[in-house]
Scaffold this active site. Structure first.
Site, mmCIF file in Angstrom:
data_model
loop_
_atom_site.group_PDB
_atom_site.id
_atom_site.type_symbol
_atom_site.label_atom_id
_atom_site.label_comp_id
_atom_site.label_asym_id
_atom_site.label_seq_id
_atom_site.Cartn_x
_atom_site.Cartn_y
_atom_site.Cartn_z
ATOM 1 C CD GLU A 54 -2.939 -0.909 -0.169
ATOM 2 O OE1 GLU A 54 -3.048 0.218 -0.679
ATOM 3 O OE2 GLU A 54 -3.484 -1.922 -0.638
ATOM 4 C CB CYS A 204 -15.166 4.147 -13.817
ATOM 5 S SG CYS A 204 -16.069 5.700 -13.649
ATOM 6 C CB CYS A 211 -20.025 4.154 -20.319
ATOM 7 S SG CYS A 211 -19.292 5.612 -19.548
ATOM 8 C CB CYS A 214 -19.506 0.418 -17.065
ATOM 9 S SG CYS A 214 -19.686 0.751 -15.311
ATOM 10 C CB CYS A 220 -23.723 4.987 -14.103
ATOM 11 S SG CYS A 220 -22.675 6.459 -14.141
HETATM 12 S S1 SF4 Z 1 -21.246 4.049 -16.716
HETATM 13 FE FE1 SF4 Z 1 -20.705 5.453 -15.053
HETATM 14 S S2 SF4 Z 1 -19.549 4.204 -13.586
HETATM 15 FE FE2 SF4 Z 1 -19.579 3.089 -15.532
HETATM 16 S S3 SF4 Z 1 -17.704 3.698 -16.610
HETATM 17 FE FE3 SF4 Z 1 -19.338 5.065 -17.289
HETATM 18 S S4 SF4 Z 1 -19.170 6.836 -15.924
HETATM 19 FE FE4 SF4 Z 1 -18.047 5.167 -14.939
#
Ligand code: SF4
Length: 306
Positions: A54, A204, A211, A214, A220
């Site tokens: 860390e 992200c 996205c 994601c 989101c």
């Molecule tokens: S949908 Fe939202 S959480 Fe997912 S990558 Fe895009 S901005 Fe980030």
């Protein structure tokens, strides 16, 4: 004051907010369960090994640390072994890792662990925060990744996901932490937090979030708001800011001074010649700063690692 019926019906209740945050946490955890990035510090729960990782990760990206971690840890295998190397010995083994003040703080933390905690990394937040170089993020990471507590970790990657996915708005560090704590799925603190870190680091991302890949796209908040400008991550406390140019910087001069001293003590003239013969004042300023930070010492015969 009572809200008009239409506005009240649009405002989520606290229970709804809690449910939404828990769902977000579970979705991130489920995504991580399909495969986390592999790093050597994810193979262990040994507290000192986690603490070393860390500290390394504080200002350097994980893939770069992975190349050096095991070799470094074999030299700095325990707090006792680290103390036995001495501060200069730790600085010599830090070659190529940058931000040498971290090496000094790690040595000082090892010293305190040996002297005050019998050589064992403490497990409470309060004791961890008493160690040199251990701030709130690192203390939380040790609690979660070594002691497997169901707590939140909150670094730059996490802050970005919280701002975008959970809030759809920029936030303070205190509020971001509070939201992050509410997202941790029970008994899944270790794996959920690793997944969240991976999500922030690989999907992200600060620029050009992916996205379409994601796992929480449907939840989101920023996406639901049509990616309203500005990006909530940009103004959020805890997200990283672009660093200045390294070339010609004070940080470069400091790093070069330490690099030259790794082979042994040097006179000031030798140091200036090796680091920046065109700008003696720059080298002097670097030496002064390093002395202040306890990284080098100046004696009558020259300059050496402290
Ligand atoms: S949908 Fe939202 S959480 Fe997912 S990558 Fe895009 S901005 Fe980030």
């Amino acid at each position: 004051m009572n809200l008009p019926r239409s506005a009240a019906s649009l405002t989520p209740t606290e229970a709804q907010r809690t449910r939404a945050l828990r769902l977000l946490g579970r979705r991130i955890d489920a995504w991580g369960a399909r495969g986390l990035r592999e790093f050597p510090w994810r193979e262990t729960r040994e507290p000192w090994a986690i603490l070393v990782a860390e500290v390394l990760l504080q200002q350097t990206q994980a893939p770069r640390i992975a190349e050096r971690y095991e070799a470094l840890l074999s030299d700095l295998s325990t707090p006792d072994a680290t103390v036995a190397l001495g501060k200069a010995g730790v600085l010599i083994r830090w070659t190529g890792l940058g931000y040498n003040s971290r090496a000094v703080r790690l040595f000082l933390a090892a010293t305190m662990i040996v002297e005050r905690f019998g050589g064992e990394v403490p497990s409470t937040r309060e004791d961890l925060l008493s160690l040199p170089g251990i701030g709130p993020y690192t203390a939380a990471a040790i609690e979660v990744f070594a002691y497997e507590r169901d707590r939140a970790v909150y670094d730059t990657n996490v802050a970005r996901v919280i701002a975008r996915a959970a809030l759809g708005a920029s936030t303070t560090a205190a509020k971001g932490w509070e939201v992050a704590e509410r997202m941790v799925p029970p008994k899944r603190g270790w794996s959920y937090n690793q997944a969240l870190l991976d999500l922030g680091a690989t999907i992200c991302t600060a620029r050009n979030p992916r996205c379409e890949q994601c796992p929480v796209a449907s939840l989101c908040q920023w996406r639901r708001a049509g990616y309203a400008d500005p990006d909530p991550a940009r103004q959020t406390a805890g997200t990283s800011r672009p660093q200045g140019t390294f070339k010609g910087s004070a940080r470069e001069a400091r790093g070069n001074v330490v690099e030259v001293l790794r082979s042994g003590k040097k006179s000031r003239e030798e140091l200036i010649a090796a680091v920046d013969p065109t700008n003696e004042a720059r080298v002097e300023r670097a030496i002064e700063g390093l002395v202040r930070d306890g990284i080098v010492r100046v004696t009558r015969s020259g300059v050496a690692l402290a």
